[in-house]
Design a protein around this motif. Structure first.
Motif, PDB file in Angstrom:
ATOM      1  N   PRO A  41       0.964  -1.180  -0.045  1.00  0.00           N
ATOM      2  CA  PRO A  41       0.100   0.036  -0.091  1.00  0.00           C
ATOM      3  C   PRO A  41       1.046   1.514   0.551  1.00  0.00           C
ATOM      4  O   PRO A  41       1.912   0.734   0.825  1.00  0.00           O
ATOM      5  N   SER A  42       0.476   2.117  -0.541  1.00  0.00           N
ATOM      6  CA  SER A  42       1.407   3.528  -0.339  1.00  0.00           C
ATOM      7  C   SER A  42       0.483   4.719  -0.237  1.00  0.00           C
ATOM      8  O   SER A  42       0.922   6.095  -0.388  1.00  0.00           O
ATOM      9  N   HIS A  43      -0.495   4.590  -0.173  1.00  0.00           N
ATOM     10  CA  HIS A  43      -1.373   5.347   1.074  1.00  0.00           C
ATOM     11  C   HIS A  43      -2.442   5.005   2.075  1.00  0.00           C
ATOM     12  O   HIS A  43      -2.922   3.690   1.495  1.00  0.00           O
ATOM     13  N   ILE A  44      -3.110   5.428   3.364  1.00  0.00           N
ATOM     14  CA  ILE A  44      -3.638   5.297   4.202  1.00  0.00           C
ATOM     15  C   ILE A  44      -5.093   5.380   3.469  1.00  0.00           C
ATOM     16  O   ILE A  44      -5.546   3.314   3.497  1.00  0.00           O
ATOM     17  N   LEU A  45      -5.689   5.342   2.986  1.00  0.00           N
ATOM     18  CA  LEU A  45      -7.224   5.765   2.187  1.00  0.00           C
ATOM     19  C   LEU A  45      -7.490   4.401   0.983  1.00  0.00           C
ATOM     20  O   LEU A  45      -8.647   4.028   0.561  1.00  0.00           O
ATOM     21  N   GLY A  57       3.927   6.450  -1.353  1.00  0.00           N
ATOM     22  CA  GLY A  57       4.403   5.919  -0.471  1.00  0.00           C
ATOM     23  C   GLY A  57       5.232   5.264   0.089  1.00  0.00           C
ATOM     24  O   GLY A  57       5.464   5.056   1.814  1.00  0.00           O
ATOM     25  N   HIS A  58       5.706   4.313  -0.794  1.00  0.00           N
ATOM     26  CA  HIS A  58       6.590   3.596  -0.407  1.00  0.00           C
ATOM     27  C   HIS A  58       7.912   3.242   0.501  1.00  0.00           C
ATOM     28  O   HIS A  58       8.379   3.128   0.891  1.00  0.00           O
ATOM     29  N   SER A  83       6.247   2.059   5.587  1.00  0.00           N
ATOM     30  CA  SER A  83       5.150   1.769   6.595  1.00  0.00           C
ATOM     31  C   SER A  83       4.249   1.674   6.324  1.00  0.00           C
ATOM     32  O   SER A  83       3.930   2.404   4.536  1.00  0.00           O
ATOM     33  N   VAL A  84       3.385   0.946   6.693  1.00  0.00           N
ATOM     34  CA  VAL A  84       2.037   0.873   6.252  1.00  0.00           C
ATOM     35  C   VAL A  84       1.067   2.234   6.349  1.00  0.00           C
ATOM     36  O   VAL A  84      -0.304   2.303   6.391  1.00  0.00           O
ATOM     37  N   TYR A  85       2.208   3.422   7.384  1.00  0.00           N
ATOM     38  CA  TYR A  85       1.689   4.698   7.638  1.00  0.00           C
ATOM     39  C   TYR A  85       2.069   6.096   6.667  1.00  0.00           C
ATOM     40  O   TYR A  85       2.973   6.015   7.665  1.00  0.00           O
ATOM     41  N   PRO A  86       2.031   5.620   5.412  1.00  0.00           N
ATOM     42  CA  PRO A  86       2.876   7.359   4.919  1.00  0.00           C
ATOM     43  C   PRO A  86       3.231   8.066   4.621  1.00  0.00           C
ATOM     44  O   PRO A  86       2.158   8.990   6.243  1.00  0.00           O
ATOM     45  N   GLY A  87       3.623   9.630   4.799  1.00  0.00           N
ATOM     46  CA  GLY A  87       2.537  10.278   4.539  1.00  0.00           C
ATOM     47  C   GLY A  87       3.406  11.589   5.858  1.00  0.00           C
ATOM     48  O   GLY A  87       3.155  10.542   6.606  1.00  0.00           O
TER      49      GLY A  87
END
Length: 463
Positions: free
Chosen positions: A152-156, A330-331, A335-339
């Motif tokens: 994933p590269s974005h939370i939403l 995000g990569h 982390s699963v929490y980017p940004g």
């Protein structure tokens, strides 16, 4: 003065440098984030009391975190009264073991999942695979990521880095029974995913979810989503297991009303989500298990500055306005929490023992746009600066900052230092030596004036 360091350690700069070379990635990110940003601004602008709502959200979260022990016990008692079972997980390993044992007790080897950041955080899918259990993601973006063996590269919007042509290729290669003439038209892609997932929904006896919120007074869990897959997962299987971070708690339904206005507008730019599912304990013969996940959250709660990160409701608004995220993607955050929220949450949850985690507090220009859009007023720049002070640094850099602090904390010493600098200004190099070179690699040293402002002011006042 706070000790804010100059050098940027670790891997984020290397990851970001690689990412910005990908023009297709930058195009995809820019198009998606600007679209969501525009929709958010439009619906937020409709509410004249948005700032009051924002302040209310912050106050509710702060109150809950201050009384988290009391509300967690209240939540456990309410869920138990409603026929559910509550499990407490100290860390990722314990949470994964609890979930795997619950699935194995049903005799099933397949589960369907609702999009859940908590289960990604603990790497649940791999833990289940090690126990012979296959987890199927049902959120469309998560499905794309899973089929593409991607991250994933974005939370939403986890597949925000993919365009529709790339998604079509993934479906054709990895999704069974997809017609060869599948186009990259969004409705066609959605229909292919719908047919693929429907079979999973009907076959699966166990589902795993997270939750956006938990209401302590009744033991109710709340999931907001846009596709309806969540409701299918929450209602059809015989066993439902929800893994939820302990900070997702709200005291009452009255508090929930505030967040049902804040979250949709901040995340998808909608006035309300198409699907809002709520359930309390075990319903209609379904076994329900709630796994309350700590995994470093109590340590974050103990940090006077960093604890505000626990107010996060995972809306991603900070990602969509961040100039660093827009270019690096995000990569790069690993982390699963980017940004911006990931830059303060991940180092606190995982610590800063690795080069990557130590570099995350530097993944920001400190422009403050993230703070301006945060629906619960998390002062992300403040936490970033605090974490930079706590990150590991070379001894020479720490010594240099101590000297700087000693000078800046006394006006007499500062005046003397300025006069010395003025006399030696022609000897100052354009590029600083040693660890200080990290600062001048990306910045120009400003010209030192012939006279400091302090001396100019003193001379003119006397005149």
């Amino acid at each position: 003065m706070s000790a804010t360091f100059l050098g940027m350690p670790g891997n984020f700069p290397k990851n970001a440098e690689k990412a910005v070379q990908n023009s297709q990635l930058r195009f995809n990110l820019r198009k998606a984030t600007h679209t969501i940003r525009g929709k958010r601004a439009s619906v937020v602008g409709e509410l004249p009391d948005w700032q009051e709502l924002r302040a209310a959200g912050k106050a509710i979260k702060d109150h809950t975190l201050r009384n988290l022990d009391r509300y967690l016990v209240q939540m456990e008692e309410a869920v138990t009264r409603a026929g559910g079972t509550v499990h407490w997980a100290r860390d990722a390993a314990e949470a994964n073991r609890i979930v795997a044992d619950l699935v194995k007790a049903t005799g099933e080897t397949e589960v369907v999942k609702v999009k859940s950041m908590a289960t990604q955080e603990i790497n649940l899918n791999d833990a289940l695979a090690a126990e012979g259990i296959t987890a199927y993601e049902t959120d469309l973006a998560e499905l794309i990521v899973q089929l593409g063996d991607d991250f994933p590269s974005h939370i939403l919007v986890p597949a925000i880095h993919r365009n529709r042509s790339e998604i079509r290729e993934i479906f054709l290669e990895k999704m069974p029974k997809v017609p060869d003439n599948l186009t990259d038209d969004p409705p066609a892609l959605a229909e292919a995913a719908r047919l693929h997932l429907r079979e999973r929904f009907l076959k699966s006896k166990v589902a795993i979810s997270g939750a956006n919120f938990m209401v302590a007074e009744t033991g109710t869990l709340v999931v907001l989503e846009s596709e309806g897959n969540g409701r299918m997962c929450l209602t059809l299987p015989r066993t439902l297991i929800s893994v939820v971070g302990i900070e997702k708690l709200l005291p009452s339904w009255r508090d929930l009303e505030v967040f049902l206005q804040l979250l949709p507008r901040s995340s998808t730019g909608e006035r309300m989500n198409p699907y809002t599912s709520m359930w309390t304990g075990a319903v209609e013969g379904q076994d329900f298990h709630l796994v309350l996940l700590d995994n470093g959250r109590t340590d974050v709660l103990a940090d006077e500055v960093g604890r505000q990160a626990l107010r996060c409701i995972r809306c991603s608004a900070c990602l969509n306005v961040c100039p660093v995220y827009e270019r690096a993607g995000g990569h790069a955050y690993g982390s699963v929490y980017p940004g911006p929220i990931g830059a303060i949450l991940t180092p606190q949850l995982r610590g800063m023992g690795s080069d990557l985690d130590a570099s995350l507090p530097y993944a920001s220009s400190l422009c403050g746009a993230c703070y301006e859009v945060c629906p619960v007023a998390i002062d992300i720049p403040e936490v970033l600066v605090d974490l930079r002070a706590k990150a590991p640094h070379a001894a020479a850099e720490r010594a240099g900052m101590k000297v700087a602090g000693w000078i800046f904390n006394d006006h007499t010493r500062l005046a003397k230092a300025q006069r010395v600098a003025t006399r030696l200004r022609k000897l100052v190099p354009k590029r600083l030596p040693g660890p200080l070179s990290a600062w001048t690699d990306t910045r120009d040293i400003p010209d030192i004036p012939e006279e400091s402002f302090r001396d100019w002011w003193e001379r003119n006042e006397r005149a």
